[in-house]
Design a protein around this motif. Structure first.
Motif, PDB file in Angstrom:
ATOM      1  N   PRO A 232      -3.225  12.609  -4.064  1.00 19.74           N
ATOM      2  CA  PRO A 232      -2.750  11.271  -3.675  1.00 19.74           C
ATOM      3  C   PRO A 232      -3.414  10.133  -4.427  1.00 19.74           C
ATOM      4  O   PRO A 232      -2.858   9.038  -4.495  1.00 19.74           O
ATOM      5  CB  PRO A 232      -3.061  11.209  -2.175  1.00 19.74           C
ATOM      6  CG  PRO A 232      -4.088  12.264  -1.929  1.00 19.74           C
ATOM      7  CD  PRO A 232      -3.804  13.346  -2.916  1.00 19.74           C
ATOM      8  N   GLU A 233      -4.575  10.385  -5.013  1.00 20.10           N
ATOM      9  CA  GLU A 233      -5.232   9.334  -5.783  1.00 20.10           C
ATOM     10  C   GLU A 233      -4.459   8.966  -7.045  1.00 20.10           C
ATOM     11  O   GLU A 233      -4.715   7.924  -7.665  1.00 20.10           O
ATOM     12  CB  GLU A 233      -6.655   9.771  -6.157  1.00 20.10           C
ATOM     13  CG  GLU A 233      -6.764  10.868  -7.208  1.00 20.10           C
ATOM     14  CD  GLU A 233      -6.561  12.284  -6.673  1.00 20.10           C
ATOM     15  OE1 GLU A 233      -6.677  13.247  -7.468  1.00 20.10           O
ATOM     16  OE2 GLU A 233      -6.297  12.417  -5.449  1.00 20.10           O
ATOM     17  N   ARG A 234      -3.468   9.790  -7.406  1.00 17.81           N
ATOM     18  CA  ARG A 234      -2.661   9.516  -8.595  1.00 17.81           C
ATOM     19  C   ARG A 234      -1.359   8.785  -8.287  1.00 17.81           C
ATOM     20  O   ARG A 234      -0.656   8.343  -9.208  1.00 17.81           O
ATOM     21  CB  ARG A 234      -2.326  10.836  -9.306  1.00 17.81           C
ATOM     22  CG  ARG A 234      -3.547  11.641  -9.748  1.00 17.81           C
ATOM     23  CD  ARG A 234      -3.116  12.944 -10.404  1.00 17.81           C
ATOM     24  NE  ARG A 234      -4.260  13.799 -10.711  1.00 17.81           N
ATOM     25  CZ  ARG A 234      -4.181  15.032 -11.196  1.00 17.81           C
ATOM     26  NH1 ARG A 234      -2.972  15.554 -11.420  1.00 17.81           N
ATOM     27  NH2 ARG A 234      -5.263  15.743 -11.449  1.00 17.81           N
ATOM     28  N   ILE A 235      -1.023   8.678  -7.016  1.00 18.23           N
ATOM     29  CA  ILE A 235       0.279   8.118  -6.650  1.00 18.23           C
ATOM     30  C   ILE A 235       0.394   6.650  -7.038  1.00 18.23           C
ATOM     31  O   ILE A 235       1.397   6.218  -7.617  1.00 18.23           O
ATOM     32  CB  ILE A 235       0.545   8.304  -5.144  1.00 18.23           C
ATOM     33  CG1 ILE A 235       0.732   9.788  -4.821  1.00 18.23           C
ATOM     34  CG2 ILE A 235       1.778   7.501  -4.715  1.00 18.23           C
ATOM     35  CD1 ILE A 235       0.871  10.085  -3.337  1.00 18.23           C
ATOM     36  N   THR A 236      -0.615   5.859  -6.743  1.00 20.38           N
ATOM     37  CA  THR A 236      -0.526   4.412  -6.971  1.00 20.38           C
ATOM     38  C   THR A 236      -0.291   4.090  -8.434  1.00 20.38           C
ATOM     39  O   THR A 236       0.599   3.298  -8.779  1.00 20.38           O
ATOM     40  CB  THR A 236      -1.800   3.711  -6.460  1.00 20.38           C
ATOM     41  OG1 THR A 236      -1.947   3.964  -5.051  1.00 20.38           O
ATOM     42  CG2 THR A 236      -1.718   2.215  -6.687  1.00 20.38           C
ATOM     43  N   SER A 237      -1.066   4.689  -9.313  1.00 20.89           N
ATOM     44  CA  SER A 237      -0.898   4.393 -10.739  1.00 20.89           C
ATOM     45  C   SER A 237       0.454   4.881 -11.247  1.00 20.89           C
ATOM     46  O   SER A 237       1.081   4.223 -12.098  1.00 20.89           O
ATOM     47  CB  SER A 237      -2.036   5.022 -11.556  1.00 20.89           C
ATOM     48  OG  SER A 237      -2.056   6.435 -11.412  1.00 20.89           O
ATOM     49  N   ALA A 238       0.937   6.007 -10.728  1.00 21.05           N
ATOM     50  CA  ALA A 238       2.251   6.517 -11.153  1.00 21.05           C
ATOM     51  C   ALA A 238       3.364   5.566 -10.721  1.00 21.05           C
ATOM     52  O   ALA A 238       4.307   5.313 -11.480  1.00 21.05           O
ATOM     53  CB  ALA A 238       2.481   7.906 -10.571  1.00 21.05           C
ATOM     54  N   VAL A 239       3.260   5.012  -9.519  1.00 18.42           N
ATOM     55  CA  VAL A 239       4.250   4.043  -9.053  1.00 18.42           C
ATOM     56  C   VAL A 239       4.177   2.771  -9.889  1.00 18.42           C
ATOM     57  O   VAL A 239       5.211   2.211 -10.289  1.00 18.42           O
ATOM     58  CB  VAL A 239       4.046   3.734  -7.555  1.00 18.42           C
ATOM     59  CG1 VAL A 239       4.886   2.528  -7.126  1.00 18.42           C
ATOM     60  CG2 VAL A 239       4.399   4.951  -6.701  1.00 18.42           C
ATOM     61  N   GLU A 240       2.978   2.295 -10.166  1.00 19.38           N
ATOM     62  CA  GLU A 240       2.817   1.093 -10.990  1.00 19.38           C
ATOM     63  C   GLU A 240       3.467   1.273 -12.358  1.00 19.38           C
ATOM     64  O   GLU A 240       4.151   0.371 -12.864  1.00 19.38           O
ATOM     65  CB  GLU A 240       1.336   0.762 -11.149  1.00 19.38           C
ATOM     66  CG  GLU A 240       0.671   0.252  -9.893  1.00 19.38           C
ATOM     67  CD  GLU A 240      -0.822   0.021 -10.077  1.00 19.38           C
ATOM     68  OE1 GLU A 240      -1.331  -0.992  -9.592  1.00 19.38           O
ATOM     69  OE2 GLU A 240      -1.477   0.879 -10.713  1.00 19.38           O
ATOM     70  N   GLU A 241       3.262   2.423 -12.968  1.00 24.29           N
ATOM     71  CA  GLU A 241       3.853   2.694 -14.280  1.00 24.29           C
ATOM     72  C   GLU A 241       5.376   2.730 -14.198  1.00 24.29           C
ATOM     73  O   GLU A 241       6.065   2.224 -15.091  1.00 24.29           O
ATOM     74  CB  GLU A 241       3.320   4.029 -14.817  1.00 24.29           C
ATOM     75  CG  GLU A 241       1.855   3.993 -15.208  1.00 24.29           C
ATOM     76  CD  GLU A 241       1.314   5.372 -15.561  1.00 24.29           C
ATOM     77  OE1 GLU A 241       2.135   6.320 -15.647  1.00 24.29           O
ATOM     78  OE2 GLU A 241       0.087   5.503 -15.737  1.00 24.29           O
TER      79      GLU A 241
END
Length: 217
Positions: free
Chosen positions: A63-72
């Motif tokens: 889940p720590e990767r979700i935010t950056s993936a959404v931002e991209e």
């Protein structure tokens, strides 16, 4: 009304779904685990002005990767659509996804996780203390239990670790989005493998559908 072929679960898990730029005025950036439900809601309502792209569902294991993936994804597609909405709840990001969406000026689904918004956030919040020892499955997770639970925890290789992982749980709650006897049987098998009591709740699409209806307008 545009009909959509249901994506393959393995593709939704590992790759997601690419957007068709210009296919609609509104883009939904969603978790791959929600693709089937979103496409069904979209098709039944004839919302052809809404396009969909999905990030790999397996991000939920990290889940720590979700935010950056959404931002991209927002940055990639912003210029091609009038509006963008994010079909994730908090999903273990500790509020970071909400902060990012606020900063980017995009709305997201309310709730701590999909189990809450499928049941209805208000109803889920009102559940009694027995819910603190419940393990949840949705339709997608009933189909992809091995990929998201059994194998990541190493239980395919070390089944003796089962009680260490699930000893504090008392029941598995299957939140059924569809009335599918095969999925119910799969979910019951998951509960048996985990050594938990089994409970099935038919939730339908809950707050996901009402949220999408608001966005569609």
């Amino acid at each position: 009304m545009t009909r959509h072929k249901l994506p393959d679960d393995h593709v939704l898990t590992t790759e997601g779904v690419a957007a068709q730029n210009g296919a609609g005025r509104i883009l939904l950036i969603a978790c791959g685990a929600l693709a089937r439900e979103i496409l069904d809601i979209k098709t039944r309502n004839g919302w052809d002005h809404i396009a969909l792209t999905c990030l790999p569902a397996i991000l939920h294991v990290h889940p720590e990767r979700i935010t950056s993936a959404v931002e991209e994804a927002v940055a990639k597609h912003r210029d091609a659509y009038d509006q963008i909405f994010v079909v994730y709840a908090d999903c273990g990001t500790g509020g970071l996804l909400r902060q990012a969406c606020d900063r980017l000026g995009v709305k997201m689904v309310e709730g701590p996780h999909c189990y809450s918004f499928f049941e209805g956030n208000e109803a889920f919040a009102g559940r009694d203390e027995s819910e603190t020892t419940a393990f949840y499955l949705t339709d997608f997770l009933a189909r992809q239990f091995d990929a998201f639970v059994w194998k990541p925890l190493g239980l395919d290789r070390h089944p003796e670790l089962r009680d260490m992982y699930f000893g504090n749980y008392t029941k598995l709650v299957y939140q059924a989005q569809t009335d599918d006897p095969d999925l119910t049987a799969r979910a019951k098998d998951c509960a048996d493998r985990m050594g938990l009591a089994f409970e099935r709740r038919f939730t339908g699409y809950g707050d996901l559908e009402t949220t999408m209806a608001g966005w569609a307008r």
